[in-house]
Scaffold this motif. Structure first.
Motif, PDB file in Angstrom:
ATOM      1  N   GLY B 193     -23.554  -7.739   3.063  1.00 24.07           N
ATOM      2  CA  GLY B 193     -24.889  -8.078   3.563  1.00 24.07           C
ATOM      3  C   GLY B 193     -25.799  -8.613   2.477  1.00 24.07           C
ATOM      4  O   GLY B 193     -25.437  -8.631   1.300  1.00 24.07           O
ATOM      5  N   PRO B 194     -26.988  -9.092   2.891  1.00 19.92           N
ATOM      6  CA  PRO B 194     -27.973  -9.543   1.904  1.00 19.92           C
ATOM      7  C   PRO B 194     -28.572  -8.340   1.171  1.00 19.92           C
ATOM      8  O   PRO B 194     -28.500  -7.215   1.658  1.00 19.92           O
ATOM      9  CB  PRO B 194     -29.039 -10.238   2.758  1.00 19.92           C
ATOM     10  CG  PRO B 194     -28.915  -9.615   4.111  1.00 19.92           C
ATOM     11  CD  PRO B 194     -27.475  -9.211   4.270  1.00 19.92           C
ATOM     12  N   SER B 195     -29.173  -8.577   0.021  1.00 25.27           N
ATOM     13  CA  SER B 195     -29.726  -7.479  -0.768  1.00 25.27           C
ATOM     14  C   SER B 195     -30.837  -6.800   0.007  1.00 25.27           C
ATOM     15  O   SER B 195     -31.468  -7.397   0.875  1.00 25.27           O
ATOM     16  CB  SER B 195     -30.223  -8.006  -2.107  1.00 25.27           C
ATOM     17  OG  SER B 195     -31.602  -8.229  -2.102  1.00 25.27           O
ATOM     18  N   ARG B 196     -31.050  -5.533  -0.283  1.00 20.59           N
ATOM     19  CA  ARG B 196     -32.017  -4.754   0.490  1.00 20.59           C
ATOM     20  C   ARG B 196     -32.549  -3.599  -0.329  1.00 20.59           C
ATOM     21  O   ARG B 196     -31.973  -3.228  -1.349  1.00 20.59           O
ATOM     22  CB  ARG B 196     -31.369  -4.209   1.761  1.00 20.59           C
ATOM     23  CG  ARG B 196     -30.303  -3.129   1.470  1.00 20.59           C
ATOM     24  CD  ARG B 196     -29.375  -2.941   2.635  1.00 20.59           C
ATOM     25  NE  ARG B 196     -28.789  -4.222   3.003  1.00 20.59           N
ATOM     26  CZ  ARG B 196     -28.618  -4.628   4.259  1.00 20.59           C
ATOM     27  NH1 ARG B 196     -28.918  -3.819   5.255  1.00 20.59           N
ATOM     28  NH2 ARG B 196     -28.114  -5.806   4.507  1.00 20.59           N
ATOM     29  N   THR B 197     -33.638  -3.041   0.141  1.00 19.15           N
ATOM     30  CA  THR B 197     -34.176  -1.836  -0.483  1.00 19.15           C
ATOM     31  C   THR B 197     -34.856  -0.998   0.573  1.00 19.15           C
ATOM     32  O   THR B 197     -35.328  -1.529   1.580  1.00 19.15           O
ATOM     33  CB  THR B 197     -35.170  -2.169  -1.607  1.00 19.15           C
ATOM     34  OG1 THR B 197     -35.579  -0.945  -2.234  1.00 19.15           O
ATOM     35  CG2 THR B 197     -36.406  -2.880  -1.078  1.00 19.15           C
ATOM     36  N   ASP B 199     -36.803   1.545  -0.885  1.00 16.33           N
ATOM     37  CA  ASP B 199     -37.482   2.371  -1.881  1.00 16.33           C
ATOM     38  C   ASP B 199     -38.955   2.609  -1.557  1.00 16.33           C
ATOM     39  O   ASP B 199     -39.584   3.473  -2.145  1.00 16.33           O
ATOM     40  CB  ASP B 199     -37.349   1.752  -3.274  1.00 16.33           C
ATOM     41  CG  ASP B 199     -36.082   2.240  -3.972  1.00 16.33           C
ATOM     42  OD1 ASP B 199     -35.456   3.185  -3.458  1.00 16.33           O
ATOM     43  OD2 ASP B 199     -35.722   1.693  -5.028  1.00 16.33           O
ATOM     44  N   ILE B 200     -39.530   1.800  -0.657  1.00 10.85           N
ATOM     45  CA  ILE B 200     -40.911   2.049  -0.281  1.00 10.85           C
ATOM     46  C   ILE B 200     -40.940   2.717   1.090  1.00 10.85           C
ATOM     47  O   ILE B 200     -40.605   2.110   2.099  1.00 10.85           O
ATOM     48  CB  ILE B 200     -41.741   0.743  -0.293  1.00 10.85           C
ATOM     49  CG1 ILE B 200     -41.739   0.175  -1.720  1.00 10.85           C
ATOM     50  CG2 ILE B 200     -43.165   1.010   0.183  1.00 10.85           C
ATOM     51  CD1 ILE B 200     -42.421  -1.166  -1.862  1.00 10.85           C
ATOM     52  N   GLU B 201     -41.252   3.973   1.078  1.00 13.04           N
ATOM     53  CA  GLU B 201     -41.385   4.780   2.302  1.00 13.04           C
ATOM     54  C   GLU B 201     -40.172   4.690   3.212  1.00 13.04           C
ATOM     55  O   GLU B 201     -40.298   4.752   4.433  1.00 13.04           O
ATOM     56  CB  GLU B 201     -42.671   4.403   3.048  1.00 13.04           C
ATOM     57  CG  GLU B 201     -43.914   4.783   2.270  1.00 13.04           C
ATOM     58  CD  GLU B 201     -45.202   4.628   3.067  1.00 13.04           C
ATOM     59  OE1 GLU B 201     -45.148   4.009   4.139  1.00 13.04           O
ATOM     60  OE2 GLU B 201     -46.226   5.120   2.596  1.00 13.04           O
ATOM     61  N   GLN B 202     -39.012   4.511   2.622  1.00 13.52           N
ATOM     62  CA  GLN B 202     -37.753   4.454   3.380  1.00 13.52           C
ATOM     63  C   GLN B 202     -37.740   3.335   4.430  1.00 13.52           C
ATOM     64  O   GLN B 202     -36.975   3.393   5.392  1.00 13.52           O
ATOM     65  CB  GLN B 202     -37.458   5.811   4.032  1.00 13.52           C
ATOM     66  CG  GLN B 202     -37.055   6.839   3.001  1.00 13.52           C
ATOM     67  CD  GLN B 202     -36.073   7.861   3.553  1.00 13.52           C
ATOM     68  OE1 GLN B 202     -35.305   7.618   4.465  1.00 13.52           O
ATOM     69  NE2 GLN B 202     -36.083   9.028   2.966  1.00 13.52           N
ATOM     70  N   ILE B 205     -35.978  -3.158   3.865  1.00 11.37           N
ATOM     71  CA  ILE B 205     -36.425  -4.539   3.718  1.00 11.37           C
ATOM     72  C   ILE B 205     -35.296  -5.332   3.084  1.00 11.37           C
ATOM     73  O   ILE B 205     -34.764  -4.934   2.044  1.00 11.37           O
ATOM     74  CB  ILE B 205     -37.657  -4.584   2.793  1.00 11.37           C
ATOM     75  CG1 ILE B 205     -38.660  -3.590   3.336  1.00 11.37           C
ATOM     76  CG2 ILE B 205     -38.167  -6.026   2.624  1.00 11.37           C
ATOM     77  CD1 ILE B 205     -40.031  -3.930   3.448  1.00 11.37           C
ATOM     78  N   ALA B 208     -34.215  -7.899  -1.643  1.00 13.23           N
ATOM     79  CA  ALA B 208     -34.824  -7.209  -2.779  1.00 13.23           C
ATOM     80  C   ALA B 208     -34.689  -8.139  -3.983  1.00 13.23           C
ATOM     81  O   ALA B 208     -35.418  -9.103  -4.093  1.00 13.23           O
ATOM     82  CB  ALA B 208     -34.161  -5.866  -2.998  1.00 13.23           C
ATOM     83  N   HIS B 209     -33.727  -7.896  -4.867  1.00 11.51           N
ATOM     84  CA  HIS B 209     -33.579  -8.776  -6.036  1.00 11.51           C
ATOM     85  C   HIS B 209     -32.486  -9.815  -5.850  1.00 11.51           C
ATOM     86  O   HIS B 209     -32.556 -10.905  -6.382  1.00 11.51           O
ATOM     87  CB  HIS B 209     -33.317  -7.945  -7.292  1.00 11.51           C
ATOM     88  CG  HIS B 209     -34.475  -7.074  -7.663  1.00 11.51           C
ATOM     89  ND1 HIS B 209     -35.651  -7.605  -8.115  1.00 11.51           N
ATOM     90  CD2 HIS B 209     -34.636  -5.745  -7.627  1.00 11.51           C
ATOM     91  CE1 HIS B 209     -36.507  -6.612  -8.359  1.00 11.51           C
ATOM     92  NE2 HIS B 209     -35.914  -5.477  -8.062  1.00 11.51           N
ATOM     93  N   GLY B 210     -31.491  -9.465  -5.082  1.00 14.20           N
ATOM     94  CA  GLY B 210     -30.417 -10.413  -4.810  1.00 14.20           C
ATOM     95  C   GLY B 210     -30.794 -11.302  -3.638  1.00 14.20           C
ATOM     96  O   GLY B 210     -31.954 -11.366  -3.244  1.00 14.20           O
ATOM     97  N   PRO B 211     -29.808 -12.006  -3.052  1.00 16.60           N
ATOM     98  CA  PRO B 211     -30.096 -12.934  -1.956  1.00 16.60           C
ATOM     99  C   PRO B 211     -30.836 -12.274  -0.791  1.00 16.60           C
ATOM    100  O   PRO B 211     -30.560 -11.139  -0.436  1.00 16.60           O
ATOM    101  CB  PRO B 211     -28.707 -13.382  -1.511  1.00 16.60           C
ATOM    102  CG  PRO B 211     -27.863 -13.228  -2.722  1.00 16.60           C
ATOM    103  CD  PRO B 211     -28.393 -12.028  -3.455  1.00 16.60           C
ATOM    104  N   CYS B 212     -31.756 -13.055  -0.204  1.00 15.26           N
ATOM    105  CA  CYS B 212     -32.474 -12.583   0.982  1.00 15.26           C
ATOM    106  C   CYS B 212     -31.636 -12.840   2.227  1.00 15.26           C
ATOM    107  O   CYS B 212     -31.849 -12.228   3.263  1.00 15.26           O
ATOM    108  CB  CYS B 212     -33.807 -13.306   1.112  1.00 15.26           C
ATOM    109  SG  CYS B 212     -34.837 -13.144  -0.349  1.00 15.26           S
TER     110      CYS B 212
END
Lengths: 475, 220, 271
Positions: B193-197, B199-202, B205, B208-212
């Motif tokens: 999958g595309p990069s994700r996070t 880290d903000i309030e679970q 999104i 993140a830093h890798g591909p959208c």
């Protein structure tokens, strides 16, 4: 990292009063717990995979000397450099030395709990280097000058509005009127701020979730891609990790990968799992020119010999803290050091000593949920109890607890005395409580009665009633 | 390593030369034994392919399944138009990608080499795909620079349907293999999958830093 | 005279000989649970004895790190109970101590083998009735909505979950409503609740919010410690929810006022 584990009780009380933290913890309690349960339910083989994972870790630890030798051989054959660090100070110094050799100024860093353990950032910053955390959660807490409060989600205690305020405070070059009201905007801003830093970094430091003896590889498990940018764009990649991360083969790693993310975030696998072996190959167009692995012991060998050795199986998924009712109540910072939650309660005393960390293994109801969800089957309650035994042996229990316990045991060992005394005391307490049948306040029990009523005894004890019934021929 | 290993041996109460232990370790490394493989990774190939696509889509990747390599160029062009991307593409000197016929996409600028901060779209080739979790195996090398998988905002990954296997264990077999195991490139990236996070309030999104965006083209 | 014998029981030939480990909290705080347990066991066809020399299983000492005291108490319990076919406790926590922790506690002593064979005989009350006696239903009624708290030790050490529910659901008129986050600890934890009262209070507050949200008249459970903790909190909060041990309802013995409560059954009616 500087410990505040010694003031656990005060930390916990502050945390309980911190409304904002309590709000974040509520989200955590629901999110991770439900996601793990779903992931487990979706893979029928999950429990068996966990058992195999445990066996792999146990086998590796039992033959750790031999696997380390194989790992070193393979690492060197692929062109990597191995640095052995007995202590946290050794590791910090070795990393600083590499940075100096390369005249490095800017260090980008992926998330690493071992780096937190050794206090790496402070050490490098004191030497004048700029160290930039690139995992979003780590980036946020670095801006806030806070330690992580969770081993997987380091900024789980921070609200989006706080992140917005921090970004506005630090990213001064950006327009003041920009909209940062939704988390996606915050993520996008962090992404843009860090792009050029990745490219300009002199050294990229990552941790490792696994080291593979068979291939001499290190593995990181991430979602953001920051670890990959950190280790691919800087000319030098340093891995800071510890000896317990070793796994024999790629196939063994596959088994552990299957249980790690499911236990941690409920994903079937994280977005990225990256296997790094040596520096870039001679024909490669990108990737680091140098690959260093700093392998930390820091008391782990000693642990291997002792009664806490099974804790070395830990793969740092965080399931124990996600499911811990104490962690869910007070969050990670209250534990006062790098590793919070049940695994922290077991690890921290070995790193810092019981004088500093005795509260951690004591502050548990031993409800056993951590052990139930630990993919590595670590008997966390038993290990916490072992620390309590050491604490007791060392005379560490508070006087009141110790003396009331001793009195109770003396009476409990003498059934006649026990029945005689309880036969008098319980009816007396029942009378004292009167028709309310509970105490709103009782000396020596204020810990209980400050926040809840203490139910009073019914009256006579079971034993007295039983004997009475027998005498009356009712049995 | 000596001092380190000596300490460990002392802690374990073992000697360096215990033939039984040496044999156990040698055997474990040489046997390439597999642990439990989930049943879902052992199904028929069409089922594996279906699940591979389903799993990728469940982690916010998009997937196009083409029957011919000849259709790849138009699929890439279609993707660019739909997503309003500039008509330029960075890829490595990968053999399979080299076989793509771009002649009908005359306005497409194709560049070769590692990614820079300016590249918005990359095309890479996965040497294997793992059905059980919808995971692409991408190996770094002169023909597949690793930065292509991480720097550009959008990453298109090409995979041949015959390279889709059930398990991670099967996927490793697609690398050149030595006596102790696969010949490892500098990096092997498992990508799901595309990069994700969160880290903000679970809040989850992507980008993140890798591909959208991650677009997977399955060919064959 | 009662004082001159080791245990009280009604001898009946050929039935499984069950010793009731009444637990100190039941003995001291709520004897009705002990009598309810005896009644249920007898109804299930057991010959019930109550060894009179029983006191405490040693769990407070064990969990406080006083291994030696815990060992001494464990050996006493084993000595007093090992001659029976089964040892049954109306508590998952105490049964768990006897069954899973005694062997661990005594593993480095000459009592280990003895602890192992003793452990085989130990059961929590509802799981004994269902799993060992084959009891599937109780021929009683109870009109009311109840919720059930799974105490941690019973749940995770002894797999007690379905057994109390099976028996409760067999009561005519009883309606069971499950707690949200039902497997979470209530915050009792023995000495934990007095050593870390604020954390314990946070845990029991969450638990009580879930209990209130279950919208029932009564909370049942199988462990006096947890029940006293939750009852004490509910009472302090002015809740009208009654708290009782599951054995009381199963045995039809709910005349006694609820734990920490003044009156008899308000809503639920034993039939």
């Amino acid at each position: 990292m500087k410990s505040t584990a010694g003031s656990f009780k005060e930390n916990a009380q502050d945390a309980l009063k911190n409304q904002r933290l309590q709000k974040s913890l509520k989200v955590l309690g629901r999110g991770f717990v439900e996601k793990r349960a779903k992931a487990r339910a979706a893979l029928p083989e999950f429990d068996e995979l966990c058992q195999q994972g445990q066996a792999i870790k146990t086998h590796t630890l039992k033959h750790l000397d031999l696997y380390l030798e194989v790992y070193e051989k393979q690492l060197v054959a692929s062109g990597g450099h191995l640095h052995l660090a007995h202590t946290a100070a050794d590791a910090c110094e070795q990393i600083l030395q590499i940075c100096r050799d390369k005249n490095a100024r800017l260090i980008t860093k992926g998330k690493s709990m071992v780096a937190e353990e050794i206090g790496l950032n402070d050490h490098l910053e004191e030497a004048g280097l700029r160290v930039l955390e690139t995992d979003l959660g780590e980036y946020i807490i670095q801006l806030r000058n806070e330690p992580p409060s969770h081993i997987v989600a380091p900024a789980v205690h921070v609200g989006a509005d706080q992140v917005e305020a921090d970004f506005r405070r630090v990213h001064k070059e950006l327009p003041a009127g920009r909209d940062l009201s939704d988390p996606a905007a915050l993520v996008f801003e962090a992404r843009n701020m860090l792009r050029s830093e990745f490219i300009n970094a002199d050294i990229g430091i990552t941790g490792a979730n696994f080291l593979i003896a068979q291939t001499g590889s290190s593995v990181i498990v991430t979602n953001e891609g920051n670890g990959d940018l950190t280790q691919s764009l800087a000319p030098v990649h340093i891995v800071i990790t510890s000896i317990d991360k070793l796994v024999p083969t790629l196939n063994d790693t596959s088994t552990l990968v299957r249980v790690l993310a499911r236990s941690a975030t409920g994903q079937s696998i994280t977005t990225y799992t990256t296997f790094s072996t040596g520096p870039r190959r001679s024909q490669d167009l990108d990737g680091p020119q140098e690959y260093h692995v700093v392998l930390l012991d820091n008391g782990r060998t000693e642990q291997l010999a002792g009664e806490f050795s099974e804790a070395l199986r830990c793969i740092r998924c965080g399931a124990c803290m996600n499911h811990c009712p104490v962690y869910q109540s007070i969050g990670g910072h209250a534990y006062g050091w790098v590793y919070p939650g049940p695994i922290g309660a077991v690890l921290t005393p070995s790193f810092l000593g019981l004088d500093e960390a005795a509260d951690l293994p004591n502050a548990s109801s031993l409800c056993g949920r951590c052990e139930q969800v630990c993919p590595m089957g670590i008997k966390l309650p038993d290990l916490m109890r072992k620390w309590r035994e050491k604490h007791h042996q060392g005379g560490g229990l508070p006087v009141l607890v110790r003396s009331s316990l001793t009195a109770w045991v003396i009476v409990a060992k003498r059934p006649r005395l026990y029945q005689f005394m309880t036969g008098i005391v319980m009816p007396l307490l029942a009378k004292l409580a009167g028709c309310k049948r509970n105490f709103r306040w009782l000396p020596l029990a204020t810990g209980w009665t400050n926040s809840r009523d203490l139910p009073a005894p019914s009256g006579k004890t079971f034993m007295s009633l039983l004997k009475k019934h027998q005498r009356e021929g009712r049995l | 390593m000596n001092g380190f290993v000596k300490n460990i041996r002392r802690a374990l109460g073992v000697t360096a030369s215990d033939p039984e232990r040496l044999e156990v370790v040698r055997k474990h490394l040489d046997d390439h034994a597999r642990n439990l493989i989930p049943e879902r990774a052992l199904r028929s190939h069409p089922e594996l392919v279906d699940n591979f696509i389903k799993m990728l889509e469940s982690v916010e990747a998009t997937v196009a399944h083409l029957s011919e390599l000849a259709d790849v160029a138009s699929e890439v062009a279609r993707y660019m138009i739909v997503n309003d991307l500039a008509h330029q593409l960075k890829c490595g000197a990968d053999k399979l990608i080299g076989e793509i016929d771009w002649s009908e996409q005359s306005d497409l600028v194709i560049m070769s080499g590692p990614a820079t901060g300016e590249d918005v779209l990359s095309l890479t080739h996965a040497f294997a795909g793992v059905s059980e979790t919808g995971t692409l195996f991408v190996a770094s090398g002169p023909e597949n620079p690793v930065t292509l998988s991480f720097l550009p905002e959008t990453n298109i990954v090409l995979i041949r349907v015959r390279d889709i296997v059930g398990s991670y264990e099967d996927a490793w077999l697609k690398l050149p293999w030595g006596t102790r195991g696969p010949q490892m490139p500098r990096t092997v990236n498992f990508i799901s999958g595309p990069s994700r996070t969160a880290d903000i309030e679970q809040t989850l999104i992507t980008g993140a830093h890798g591909p959208c965006h991650l677009h997977v083209i399955v060919v064959g | 005279m009662a004082e001159n014998i080791n245990s009280l029981h009604v001898p009946q030939v050929g039935l499984p000989r069950v010793a009731l480990y009444v637990t100190c909290l039941v003995d001291l705080f709520r004897p009705v649970v002990g009598f309810a347990a005896m009644k249920l066991l007898q109804e299930a066809g057991c010959e019930v004895s109550v060894p009179l020399t029983q006191t405490c299983c040693g769990q407070p000492a064990y969990n406080s790190g006083d291994r030696q005291a815990a060992q001494e108490l464990a050996i006493e319990v084993i000595k007093n109970f090992e001659s029976f076919d089964y040892v049954v406790a109306p508590s998952g926590s105490c049964a768990g101590m006897l069954k899973t922790h005694y062997p661990e506690l005594l593993k480095d002593t000459d009592q280990y083998e003895r602890a192992i064979s003793f452990a085989d005989k130990v059961f929590e009350l509802t799981s004994f009735l269902v799993d060992k006696c084959g009891l599937q239903s109780v021929d009683r009624g109870f009109a009311g909505r109840i919720t059930y708290h799974d105490a941690c030790a019973g749940l995770r050490e002894l797999n007690v979950k379905q057994q109390p529910r099976a028996l409760l659901n067999s009561l005519r008129g009883l309606e069971l409503s499950e707690l949200s986050d039902g497997e979470a600890c209530c915050g009792f934890g023995g000495m934990f609740c007095v050593k870390y009262p604020e954390i314990s209070d946070a845990m029991v507050s969450k638990k009580c919010a879930n209990i209130e949200a279950a919208n029932t008249q009564m909370l049942l459970g199988g462990d006096m410690g947890c029940l006293m903790n939750m009852a004490g909190k509910l009472s302090r909060d002015g809740s009208s929810i009654e708290v009782r041990h599951v054995a009381e309802i199963l045995a039809g013995m709910s005349d006694e006022p609820p734990i920490a409560g003044m009156k008899g059954p308000k809503q639920g009616k034993q039939k």
